[in-house]
Every structure is written in structure tokens, then in C-alpha cells.
Write a protein that holds these residues in place. Structure first.
Motif, short mmCIF file in Angstrom:
data_model
loop_
_atom_site.label_atom_id
_atom_site.label_comp_id
_atom_site.label_asym_id
_atom_site.label_seq_id
_atom_site.Cartn_x
_atom_site.Cartn_y
_atom_site.Cartn_z
N TRP A 130 32.31 45.88 81.89
CA TRP A 130 32.69 46.09 83.29
C TRP A 130 31.64 45.55 84.25
O TRP A 130 31.87 45.48 85.45
CB TRP A 130 32.88 47.59 83.56
N HIS A 135 33.18 47.74 91.39
CA HIS A 135 33.63 49.12 91.21
C HIS A 135 35.07 49.27 91.68
O HIS A 135 35.88 49.98 91.06
CB HIS A 135 32.71 50.06 91.98
N ARG A 138 37.45 47.95 89.10
CA ARG A 138 37.59 48.91 87.99
C ARG A 138 38.54 50.04 88.37
O ARG A 138 39.41 50.43 87.59
CB ARG A 138 36.22 49.47 87.60
N TYR A 141 42.11 48.72 88.44
CA TYR A 141 42.61 48.47 87.08
C TYR A 141 43.00 49.79 86.41
O TYR A 141 44.08 49.89 85.81
CB TYR A 141 41.54 47.77 86.25
N SER A 206 36.75 40.91 78.84
CA SER A 206 37.02 41.03 80.28
C SER A 206 36.62 39.76 81.02
O SER A 206 36.42 39.78 82.23
CB SER A 206 36.27 42.23 80.85
#
Length: 237
Positions: A130, A135, A138, A141, A206
Motif C-alpha cells: 500500500w 491513504h 486505500r 478501495y 498493487s
């Protein structure tokens, strides 16, 4: 599940392929140890489909003693289909798909055996890193992703099915992307039984770079762009 075939399409994946194959070997060993008391334990065959590889992917696959075939499709749908055909030709009645930039959890084969009988299983993915994502990305997602039983996500990196079900709907089509989604939708239309499981888990890259303007990396890239745009708009107000 008398003979299991695992198909991995790969196009210049030297940075990830060892991780992928080591995880599969660990899952295979875990499966055999877990079910060692059962007679007629399924055989597991792993196949890498080298699609227009110009790096050291093929060398690393060979060094690990994994079966491989080569093609020059530059098309994941065609490459995945070629691999499935090869596995069915070798007598596999249950086919598993994952991706070269992904790695399965150690109980992968065990979990799919516990979901039997079924025609197909759609598993979930989690991201390997990540740090390079904001942030806000994230958060967005995790709001979007359904990590639960009964989810509706479809990932070629975590998908398995009966060989007979695959043949019945003519398998993966010649698509550069979303061949997995197309295949599962045709299975649904044919009335196949599908388990949507978050117990069947795979960790995937990722990375934001993608060989095509679609797919999971492109989705993450767009999500990051959307969050950056929102931040810019907020600062300008």
C-alpha cells in the motif's frame, strides 16, 4: 477433483514469477500434508504460458522445474485458453487460474476442495503493498471491495472451475482483458453453480503500470488519479 491443473499466463514477469511459483509449491505441499490420509489424492500440475516473453521469465520457470509452453499472442485471453486446453488434454478435470504477479495462500487447494461440489469458484484478492498508494485511495478501495462470502468480484488471478463446465461454454475468449468476467457471466447464463468465496484468497501486485489500458492495475491507477483530483479541487476551493 481427480487431477488439478493450474494455469498461469505470463508476459515478461521475471520480477514476480518466482514468488508466484514458490507459493503454489507451498500450497501443493500443504494440501498433500493436510489430506495425506486420503487415498487417491488429486494430482496437481502447474503450467506457465509464456506469452511473448523477452526477459528471463522462461529461465526462472525452467530453473524451478515447472512445465511451460510458449506462444506469441500478446493476448491474455488466448494465452489463458491455450493453457487450459493443455491441462484438459493432460487429463485435468479441475482447472485453477492465477496470475504471474500474484501468489496464492497456503490453503488455496484445501479451500477449493472444501467448496466441492460446484462448477466454479470465484475467490478474492488482497494487495501486496500500500506504500505507494495514498491513504484516500486505500480508503476508497476498501469501501469498494467486498471481502465477504457472496461477493461478486471476478479475478483471473483467483478463479477455478470444472473442465467440463469450461468446455460447455467454450471457455475464455480472445480478449485482451476481462476474459475472466466474460467467462463467468456465460457460466451464470448457462445455469452453472458458482461459489463466491472470500476463503479462497490470493495476494496480487498493487503495481500501477499495465500492459493494456484496462485490468486491475489500470483500475488502481484510475482510483489514485481520482483521489488526487479530488484533493486538488479541495485545495483550490
Amino acid at each position: 477433483m481427480k487431477k488439478i491443473g493450474v494455469v498461469i499466463p505470463a508476459c515478461n514477469e521475471e520480477a514476480y514469477i518466482e514468488r508466484c511459483l514458490l507459493a503454489l509449491k507451498s500450497a501443493q505441499l500443504y494440501f498433500f500434508q493436510y489430506f495425506k490420509s486420503i487415498e487417491n489424492l488429486p494430482e496437481i500440475q502447474i503450467l506457465v504460458v509464456l506469452d511473448n516473453c523477452t526477459d528471463n521469465t522462461a529461465v526462472k520457470v525452467q530453473q524451478m522445474g515447472i512445465q511451460a509452453i510458449s506462444c506469441d499472442f500478446r493476448n491474455v485471453g488466448k494465452a489463458r485458453h491455450l493453457g487450459v486446453q493443455q491441462m484438459i488434454g493432460q487429463g485435468c478435470d479441475w482447472i485453477c487460474c492465477t496470475d504471474a504477479d500474484s501468489f496464492v495462500q497456503c490453503d488455496w487447494f484445501q479451500v477449493m476442495s472444501q467448496h466441492q461440489p460446484t462448477d466454479a469458484i470465484c475467490g478474492v484478492v488482497e494487495l501486496d503493498q500500500w506504500d505507494h498508494l495514498s491513504h484516500k485511495t486505500r480508503q476508497a478501495y476498501l469501501r469498494h471491495y467486498q471481502d465477504s462470502m457472496g461477493h461478486r468480484h471476478i479475478h483471473g488471478a483467483n478463479l477455478c472451475f470444472k473442465a467440463s463446465a469450461y468446455v460447455n461454454v467454450n471457455g475464455f475468449q480472445q480478449m485482451e482483458c476481462h476474459e475472466d468476467v466474460d467467462f463467468i457471466h456465460r457460466l451464470e447464463e448457462a445455469g452453472a453453480q458458482i461459489v463466491w468465496s472470500n476463503q479462497l484468497r490470493v495476494t496480487t501486485s498493487s503495481r500501477l503500470s499495465s500492459k493494456i489500458n484496462a485490468g486491475f492495475a489500470h483500475f488502481l491507477q484510475n482510483l489514485e488519479l481520482i483521489q488526487a483530483t479530488k484533493k486538488t479541487i479541495s485545495l483550490c476551493k
